[in-house]
Design an enzyme around this catalytic site. Structure first.
Site, short mmCIF file in Angstrom:
data_model
loop_
_atom_site.label_atom_id
_atom_site.label_comp_id
_atom_site.label_asym_id
_atom_site.label_seq_id
_atom_site.Cartn_x
_atom_site.Cartn_y
_atom_site.Cartn_z
N ARG A 142 -5.81 4.10 -8.12
CA ARG A 142 -7.27 4.07 -8.08
C ARG A 142 -7.79 2.64 -7.90
NH1 ARG A 142 -8.72 9.00 -6.56
NH2 ARG A 142 -8.41 10.62 -8.12
N ILE A 202 -0.92 1.43 -14.07
CA ILE A 202 -2.24 1.02 -14.54
C ILE A 202 -3.30 1.56 -13.58
CG2 ILE A 202 -2.04 -1.21 -13.35
CD1 ILE A 202 -3.71 -2.42 -15.65
N ASP A 260 0.86 -1.18 0.00
CA ASP A 260 0.00 0.00 0.00
C ASP A 260 0.90 1.23 0.00
OD1 ASP A 260 -2.31 1.62 0.27
OD2 ASP A 260 -2.03 1.67 2.44
N LEU A 292 5.35 -0.21 -15.10
CA LEU A 292 3.97 -0.20 -15.57
C LEU A 292 3.10 0.56 -14.59
CD1 LEU A 292 1.72 -1.20 -17.51
CD2 LEU A 292 1.53 -3.22 -16.06
N LYS A 336 -7.18 -5.03 -5.02
CA LYS A 336 -5.89 -5.35 -4.42
C LYS A 336 -5.76 -6.84 -4.13
CE LYS A 336 -5.10 -0.88 -2.12
NZ LYS A 336 -4.83 -0.22 -0.81
N ASP A 378 -6.57 -2.68 3.52
CA ASP A 378 -5.51 -3.59 3.11
C ASP A 378 -5.69 -5.00 3.67
OD1 ASP A 378 -4.15 -1.41 1.85
OD2 ASP A 378 -3.39 -0.81 3.81
#
Length: 1430
Positions: free
Chosen positions: A1031, A1000, A438, A998, A1037, A1061
């Protein structure tokens, strides 16, 4: 007569309907009485969907017994056992383990006479010892739980007694559902209780939930609507209502139900009305409530799932190898059975040693071979290491002990160290391949500092505040205890006269007024020292770096233009100026009230903090009072559910009269005489006022001085000593640091949140004085809406106003496109929106967290229409969340944008270095955050997750097709980078591929997680060094972690600090929680808990490496020693006709593995250190050996077994050929075999050990001494212990024979020589990285530093040649070779000339058509990174 009549009225509808209960009533099908030894299930089985609670009163006894009498009482029991069931239940649980069942089978098998190999008692001994050790451990742990349960059950609380008709003291265990409980301040809540009465004047109760979720900040709970207006405590004898609520569940953030009166009127119940077991009453004298859940049905107990149990990767590998050992055992036993049958068949007649059966018949060779198979199973049982599981548990406990004892994990500021909540997966820490983190609170401090804001399209940069943060230095921990207050920092004050105040210099903040200081000393308790209540608990999110906000001078000047004339005479002022000022007022009002911040006093019980409005209310005429009462009566009739408790309860008192006036009429807030003297009422203050204003900018106003009214106000305003003391006595208890930062920012601009009650909020705003808003509704934040709103009635305009704050991605879509006031306002809003969006993008690029602030004004008709539907949603039990969500969406639309905020969340100390080390260790790191893209990217650069020269791919698509096309193009581009450039076929130069990253978004991630794109998504991320998912929702997650873990079959670690989380932490192989600013939800769901992200480096690189290496080598050693020793028995079978005979005494056989060789490998598994901690930290690449499982590969296992076979051959045949032809008996031959085997096995451990301490030497020496002591004593005393064998005086005779010593030495040397030579050659000719690093530890400090420097230089050169260094040069070379390499790619190092070239622009157009977001990430140093470096 009143009570019987009331009882009759209550039961009459039920008698008429012919039913004893309502259809909605549900019963449970289990007993509420906890019998001795019976533990209730953590999730009780329900017979129905709802629960009905009836008061435990005299007149409802029969109905109470039918409903509440079947519920559980409040007795808890977390133990497993009782004195009666301990032995059978513990044995039952232990025999769930397959190994124990196997050995139990052998014990039973040895009782069969035809296959008996040992004495029955001897075969039982290993199993009994193992079961006893584990039973003792379980018993001690359960007894500890029993004592805690007994202590909790016998706690005292006050319960209403029907017999005594008063509250009496009872133990917690005697509380039942339906009981009325009375609690006092600082008392722990014994059960889940619906709040019916509070001594607080506003019907609220403050609770502290640290015992439940670890959060120390206070939370408000409200009395059930309709009961708050009572002047006295609720009378249990007169309580005739019933409560229907949902069945017991473990959701701490949800409670659905309603309270139904005899008149069938229903009042909705929510979590705001529920006091949870385990919480503590704070700042409230007394509360009364009715119990709805008790004992194991309370939410706290349903969340008490106990310690987590996971099976480590190494343990799963060991279980597989045990199965191989079983197959090996079966093959050896089959060989023995076949050999025995063949051997018997070679005799033409029955051999004399073959004993006939009782009936005189002899067994056939085939049947004898079948029986011999089972005999060999018993004889060779040691091949399966029964003590391995016990040894593994002991070793893991030792490893956990040393991890928790590491002083480097201690956080002095939080007074906490690492917590190991899962005891059986420590070795997995050394094999992590993917790390999911996180951002907020994990990589950052979660100390939200207000940095910038945009209001009405104007950006206020707060340069003075930025300078303060740059020069800020945290005060020492001992000074903080005396100088910090939750509502205002005292760390930057001048030296006080009172001895309890201290002087700390904090940069630009150098002084405060003496009045401010006096108020601070008052808050601290004056010269007598701090009071017990004021310093008993530190408010959350109240460090000086968060509370001391320096206002922007330009915005402060505009604040000086706020006067009551803006509301009373709007036409006489400049329209543009007044409009902007109104925007500013609404903006800061939204910051102050659009939250759930609890305002409390440090003194207990809570005092009424709202200043009296009587002296400040300018009531000019009776006609005005009459109009007020008329408006009040109309509103009460229109909105009966929203009437505050005070309005209906104290209608006759003067306080209620003043309350109504202050609630609905604030047309004039300051008397004319005061307005003339006020420095804030005029746009051009005089000289003295200017000087005062400058002082405020530098000191008082900069520190968030809550001055809210003109100087010299005689009516208790904030500039008076009383007002200052009251303001500084305030505690702001926020549930999140964002809320706290915004409230402190508003206070810095003299918009001070003064008090909050369930029905109103009081804010002291500059020259306007205290404004009391009627609080109609709070729509809390959720991950779906990504915003929160408050609905209030404005005290100046008397309109219903909705203040909303949330993510810009959702707020911008909810703004009004048309204005009822004309095109000018519509055009103005469009301009404000465009400017604010530019400011938001600028904030995000600087790494700030952004929020948008908006408002909406509703007419009474619109509000009444919405309220009707919302009331139905509030009172529903089924599907309430969905109904409330739909109701909130109907309200939050057509908003007016006020502005935006930028909040800085600083990186934690050591995060960039930690991420750099973890990436060097071969761990791929993903950042999963809910923040917007720009903020996440800049934090990724700041913490070195992304490098400035990385090739960055940004995926921001709106449909699946674009996402798929983008993935294909990106994969092609990355695969080109991996291949060798075609223009250099003959040169030795190899162009290294670029590091790729990356990024995303959550919308694109939703497409990527679909089945059809999962494989390409994983292939793409596998080619990237870092991935940033912005976002992302909590569900996304967990889905990402699950996808990577299951599809790639890799070891994953997830780390976070908040409740969002938890799902990610629980899905990963190892979950780590950070005990930070957002409570303990993540910690309670985790396997390990640390206080800072940087601790992850040592936890993985050092302790993870050690734990994995130690346990791997110990398990392999157990297999080796068992196979090596049991093969001695197997080789002997070739010389005894496979008769299942042993050449050693059975007691020696049993104790050899159980006693003589069991302790050294345990010590080895706990204390072994192949490399020092310093070397492991400086050379992170050493961690890769654990990722590849180099210490425990399948090949390593089979090589270990082959070595064990070789050593057993040497150990058997060297003594065999030595004593061949002699007249020694069977035990005289077996004794040197046992002795040599002991030396071989122990010295083998010495060869494998990288660290030999005095503990190792003592344990090994003790094992040898115990063996000889046992052999001497056993040989001297046990003449007929194991007939017909006779071990008498064997060891004594051998110790007097020189040949015995020669055999032992020669056998040991020959057996260990190959392994010793292999280790020598390995360390000198082809050393691994581990061995090379081990050599560094033997050097002196200077030599070691020089060697480490050369090592790193050599690794850098190697990385350059293999493609991991100088990515910028490689990029330039690739561009010269192939200009199209920029297609669908953004690079942080693109310069302006390339960006303006036609080729680059064409690339942008092409890629935008394909759905890719092309953005150039700035290559300049990040401000957060710069601040960390400073």
């Amino acid at each position: 007569m009143t009570d019987p009549l009331q009882w009759a009225r209550y039961h009459w509808p039920r008698l008429i309907s012919g039913a004893g209960r309502n259809d909605g009533e549900r019963f449970y099908n289990y007993s509420s009485l906890l019998l001795c030894g019976k533990k209730p299930s953590q999730t009780p089985k329900m017979a129905g969907k709802h629960r009905v609670v009836i008061a435990r009163a005299r007149y409802f006894k029969e109905e109470y017994e039918k409903t509440c009498g079947t519920y559980m009482n409040n007795r808890i029991r977390t133990t497993k056992y009782t004195l009666l069931n301990f032995v059978p239940r513990n044995l039952f649980e232990q025999f769930h383990r397959a190994a124990n069942l196997y050995f139990l089978f052998l014990v039973v098998l040895n009782w069969v006479p035809l296959v008996e190999a040992f004495q029955k008692e001897i075969t039982m001994l290993p199993l009994v010892v193992v079961l006893t050790i584990i039973a003792i451990k379980d018993g001690l742990e359960d007894y500890r739980k029993y004592k805690i349960d007994k202590q909790i059950n016998n706690l005292i609380t006050k319960v209403y007694s029907r017999k005594d008709r008063k509250y009496v003291e009872r133990c917690w265990k005697d509380v039942t559902v339906g009981d009325f409980v009375r609690l006092s301040c600082n008392e722990i809540i014994p059960a889940d209780i619906v709040l019916l009465f509070s001594t607080d004047p506003d019907g609220i109760c403050h609770i502290e939930t640290s015992g439940l979720d670890g959060e120390s900040n206070l939370k408000q709970r409200e009395v059930v609507r309709g009961y708050a207006e009572q002047d006295s405590e609720v009378d249990p004898e007169k309580f005739s209502s019933r409560i229907e609520c949902e069945s017991p569940n473990n959701d701490l953030n949800r409670f659905r139900g309603f309270l139904e009166h005899p008149s069938k009127e229903r009042i909705g119940l929510s979590k705001e009305n529920l006091l949870l077991r385990g919480c503590t009453i704070r700042n409230t004298e007394a509360v009364v409530g009715i119990v709805v859940y008790a004992g194991h049905e309370t939410k706290a107990m349903l969340n008490n799932s106990g310690p987590r149990y996971k099976r480590s990767k190494l343990e799963r590998r060991a279980n597989t190898d045990i199965l191989w050992c079983v197959l090996l055992l079966i093959s050896m036993c089959f060989t023995g059975a076949l050999g025995h049958g063949i051997w018997l068949s070679n005799y033409e007649s029955v051999p004399f040693f073959n004993m006939p059966e009782p009936d005189g018949h002899n067994l056939s060779p085939a049947l004898a071979g079948f029986y011999m198979f089972w005999t060999m199973i018993i004889l060779l049982q040691v091949l399966i290491p029964i003590s391995l599981y016990v040894s593994i548990e002991i070793v893991k406990l030792g490893q956990i002990y040393f991890i928790q004892s590491d002083i480097d994990f201690y956080n002095e500021k939080m007074d906490s160290t690492i917590q190991c909540r899962a005891l059986n997966i420590a070795e997995d820490l050394g094999q992590i391949q993917y790390l999911f983190s996180d951002k907020t609170g994990t990589l950052t401090e979660n100390k939200m500092v207000f940095r910038r804001c945009s209001i009405a399209g104007y950006d206020y940069c707060h340069e003075e505040n930025a300078k303060r943060l740059e020069s800020y230095q945290e005060v020492s921990s001992e000074d903080e205890d005396l100088t910090d207050t939750p509502s205002g920092s005292l760390s930057n004050m001048t030296k006080a006269k009172a001895p309890s105040c201290r002087t700390v210099n904090n940069g630009p903040l150098k002084s405060k007024s003496l009045n401010h200081l006096a108020g601070s000393c008052l808050a601290l308790g004056g010269e007598d020292g701090p009071t017990d209540a004021s310093l008993s608990r530190q408010a959350a999110f109240s460090s000086p770096i968060e509370t001391d906000v320096v206002p922007d001078t330009g915005l402060l000047d505009k604040f000086s233009q706020i006067t009551p004339q803006l509301f009373t005479l709007p036409n006489e002022t400049d329209q543009d100026l007044s409009t902007e000022t109104l925007y500013i007022i609404d903006f800061f009002l939204a910051l102050a009230i659009c939250n759930t911040v609890v305002v409390s006093s440090p003194n207990q019980p809570r005092q009424k903090l709202r200043l009296s409005s009587l002296g400040r209310m300018p009531i000019t005429s009776l006609e005005e009072i009459k109009n007020l009462f008329q408006r009040l009566s109309v509103r009460r009739s229109s909105f009966p559910s929203l009437c505050s408790s005070k309005e209906s309860s104290s209608s006759g008192g003067p306080n209620a009269f003043v309350s109504r006036l202050s609630l609905f009429n604030r047309s004039k807030l300051v008397p004319p005489t005061e307005e003339e003297d006020s420095p804030l009422s005029d746009g051009a203050p005089g000289p003295s006022e200017k000087t005062c204003l400058k002082d405020q900018e530098k000191a008082e106003a900069a520190a968030g001085s809550p001055d809210g009214s003109p100087d010299g106000s005689p009516d208790g305003s904030l500039d008076s000593p009383l007002g200052q003391a009251l303001a500084l006595d305030l505690h702001y208890e926020a549930e999140s640091p964002d809320e706290a930062a915004l409230v402190y920012a508003a206070r810095a601009y003299q918009c001070t949140l003064k008090s909050r009650t369930p029905d109103q909020v009081t804010v002291d705003l500059a020259a306007l004085g205290p404004l009391t808003f009627q609080l109609l509704h709070i729509l809390p934040f959720d991950s779906v809406r990504k915003r929160m709103s408050v609905v209030v009635r404005h005290p100046l305009s008397h309109q219903v106003v909705v203040y909303t704050k949330g993510a810009d991605s959702v707020i911008m879509d909810l703004l009004s496109l048309a204005s009822a006031d004309g095109e000018s306002l519509e055009k103005q809003q469009k301009i404000i929106r465009e400017k604010t969006q530019r400011h938001l993008d600028d904030y995000a690029k600087k790494g700030l967290r952004t929020l948008c602030i908006a408002k909406k004004v509703m007419s009474d008709t619109e509000y009444a229409e919405w309220l009707k539907n919302h009331f139905l949603a509030e009172t529903s039990i089924d599907n309430r969340e969905q109904l409330l969500l739909e109701s909130a969406i109907r309200l939050e639309n057509k908003l007016t944008l006020l502005g935006a905020t930028g909040i800085e969340d600083r990186l934690q100390e050591g995060v960039p270095e930690a991420i750099e080390s973890l990436q060097k260790a071969g761990i791929k790191i993903w950042m999963l955050t809910g923040d917007k893209q720009e903020t996440a990217v800049n934090i990724a650069y700041a913490c070195k997750l992304l490098e400035q020269d990385d090739k960055i791919f940004i995926f921001n698509t709106q449909n699946k097709e674009a996402c798929e096309m983008l993935m294909n193009k990106t994969l092609e581009e990355l695969k080109k980078d991996i291949q060798k450039p075609p223009n250099f076929p003959s040169l030795c130069i190899h162009v290294p591929p670029l590091r790729a990253g990356l990024i995303i978004t959550g919308k694109t991630l939703e497409f990527a997680l679909q089945d059809s794109l999962q494989s390409r998504f994983l292939e793409l991320t596998g080619l990237c060094q870092a991935v940033v998912c912005c976002r992302a929702t909590p569900l996304q997650k967990s889905e990402v972690v699950k996808l990577v873990r299951n599809q790639l079959q890799v070891m994953t670690l997830a780390i976070g600090d908040g409740a969002n989380d938890v799902s990610m932490i629980q899905v990963a192989d190892i979950g780590i929680g950070i005990s930070g600013q957002e409570g303990m939800q993540a910690v309670m769901a985790s396997d390990f808990a640390v206080s800072q992200f940087r601790h992850l480096t040592k936890l993985l690189l050092v302790h993870g490496h050690w734990c994995y290496t130690r346990l791997s080598n110990m398990i392999l050693y157990f297999f080796y020693k068992n196979v090596a020793y049991v093969n001695l028995l197997f080789w002997y079978q070739f010389f005894c006709g496979f008769s299942g005979t042993s050449m050693s005494d059975y007691w020696v056989l049993i104790f050899f593995n159980l006693l003589f060789t069991s302790v050294p490998p345990v010590i080895y598994g706990i204390l072994e250190k192949d490399i020092s901690a310093g070397t492991l930290m400086q050379l992170p690449e050493l961690y890769k050996s654990g990722q590849k499982s180099e210490a425990y590969l399948p090949l390593t296992f089979w090589i270990t077994l082959l070595d064990a076979f070789y050593q057993s051959l040497v150990c058997f045949f060297v003594p065999y050929y030595t004593y061949q032809g002699s007249d020694i008996d069977i035990f005289m031959f077996g004794n040197p075999l046992n002795t040599a085997a002991l030396f071989i096995i122990l010295l083998h451990l010495v060869i494998e050990s990288k660290t030999l301490t005095w503990i190792h030497m003592v344990v090994i020496s003790s094992s040898i001494l115990i063996y000889f002591f046992f052999a001497l004593v056993f040989g001297a005393m046990c003449v007929t212990c194991n007939p017909p064998s006779n071990p008498y005086w064997i060891m004594e005779e051998h110790m007097m024979d020189p040949m015995f010593y020669l055999v032992c030495v020669l056998t040991t040397c020959i057996a260990l020589l190959p392994r010793f030579i292999y280790r020598v050659l390995q360390g000198s000719l082809f050393p691994s990285l581990i061995l090379r690093a081990k050599h560094l530890d033997k050097l002196s400090l200077e030599e070691r530093n020089e060697a480490l420097k050369k090592w790193k230089e050599a690794r850098t050169v190697k990385q350059t040649t293999t493609g991991h260094s100088h990515p910028t040069d490689a990029l330039e070379r690739r561009r010269n070779l192939d200009p199209s390499c920029d297609l669908s790619v953004t690079t942080a190092s693109v310069n302006s000339k390339q960006r303006d070239s036609p080729t680059f622009k064409a690339t942008l157009d092409i890629t935008n058509v394909s759905g890719m977001a092309m953005k150039t990430v700035p290559s300049s140093g990040h401000p957060l990174q710069n601040s960390i470096q400073k």
